[in-house]
Design an enzyme around this catalytic site. Structure first.
Site, PDB file in Angstrom:
ATOM      1  N   CYS A 172       0.575  -1.061   0.108  1.00  0.00           N
ATOM      2  CA  CYS A 172       0.007   0.115   0.095  1.00  0.00           C
ATOM      3  C   CYS A 172       0.655   1.275  -0.116  1.00  0.00           C
ATOM      4  O   CYS A 172       1.394   1.481  -1.038  1.00  0.00           O
ATOM      5  CB  CYS A 172      -0.921   0.032   1.000  1.00  0.00           C
ATOM      6  SG  CYS A 172      -2.536   0.985   0.957  1.00  0.00           S
ATOM      7  N   HIS A 173       0.847   2.039   1.054  1.00  0.00           N
ATOM      8  CA  HIS A 173       1.669   3.015   1.197  1.00  0.00           C
ATOM      9  C   HIS A 173       3.418   2.851   1.659  1.00  0.00           C
ATOM     10  O   HIS A 173       4.098   3.849   1.658  1.00  0.00           O
ATOM     11  CB  HIS A 173       1.058   4.317   2.181  1.00  0.00           C
ATOM     12  CG  HIS A 173      -0.166   4.835   1.585  1.00  0.00           C
ATOM     13  ND1 HIS A 173      -1.433   4.216   1.390  1.00  0.00           N
ATOM     14  CD2 HIS A 173      -0.135   6.161   0.942  1.00  0.00           C
ATOM     15  CE1 HIS A 173      -2.273   5.145   0.904  1.00  0.00           C
ATOM     16  NE2 HIS A 173      -1.590   6.222   0.608  1.00  0.00           N
TER      17      HIS A 173
END
Length: 187
Positions: free
Chosen positions: A112-113
């Site tokens: 994800c991030h």
């Protein structure tokens, strides 16, 4: 997931604001495969998990980034959440800790991030990666070949886009951690 991680020690690097499921699901899968898992953070005590934009649970930190070295581990997991990697990438010791895994050719998994910290560590140049879509430009500007795929592995670097990708992410991360060092992986 038939790979065994017996005698492997895997670091999870996170701080306040991590996406809880992106830590807990890989943690459970990697521990179930036989690895010792260690939560490393910027500070001792507890760190705050998130369920997207709502507070989740707090988790006990096992060790601080000041007290560990990549030498102590066989691999690294970087969960996402917006605040988590944004904070990690401003900490020189955290960035150095991440970079050292690449210099030692050890597998790293970021979801994800999570790849934001990889950008700061300058380890994505020339690698095929994926992430949450908002990181696309940052990763491309850092020299990565960004693709929109469930799970991507490039020389021991495993990346995925979001919580929906966790099963594929865990399976590939466990495979890479079981395999170990990657001779072609460079920082």
């Amino acid at each position: 997931m038939s790979q065994s991680l017996t005698k492997k020690k895997i670091a999870f690097l996170a701080t306040d604001g991590f996406e809880q499921v992106e830590l807990t699901k890989p943690w459970e899968a990697i521990r179930s495969a036989g690895a010792e898992v260690v939560l490393v953070s910027l500070k001792a005590g507890k760190i705050q998990g998130m369920h997207h934009d709502e507070e989740g649970d707090q988790f006990d930190v096992d060790q601080t980034v000041d007290s560990v070295s990549a030498n102590d581990f066989d691999g690294l997991v970087l969960p996402g959440g917006v605040l988590n990697p944004d904070t990690l990438r401003t900490c020189d010791k955290a960035v150095s800790f991440v970079r050292d895994f690449f210099q030692q050719h050890k597998p790293v998994a970021a979801i994800c991030h999570g790849p934001w910290t990889l950008v700061e560590a300058d380890v994505v140049r020339g690698r095929k990666v994926t992430s949450w879509p908002s990181l696309k430009t940052d990763l491309i500007n850092a020299g990565a070949d960004w693709v929109d795929q469930e799970c991507v592995c490039d020389q021991g670097l495993v990346t995925s886009r979001n919580p929906d990708d966790i099963p594929a992410f865990c399976e590939k991360a466990i495979e890479e951690f079981a395999e170990g060092k990657h001779a072609k992986q460079t920082a």
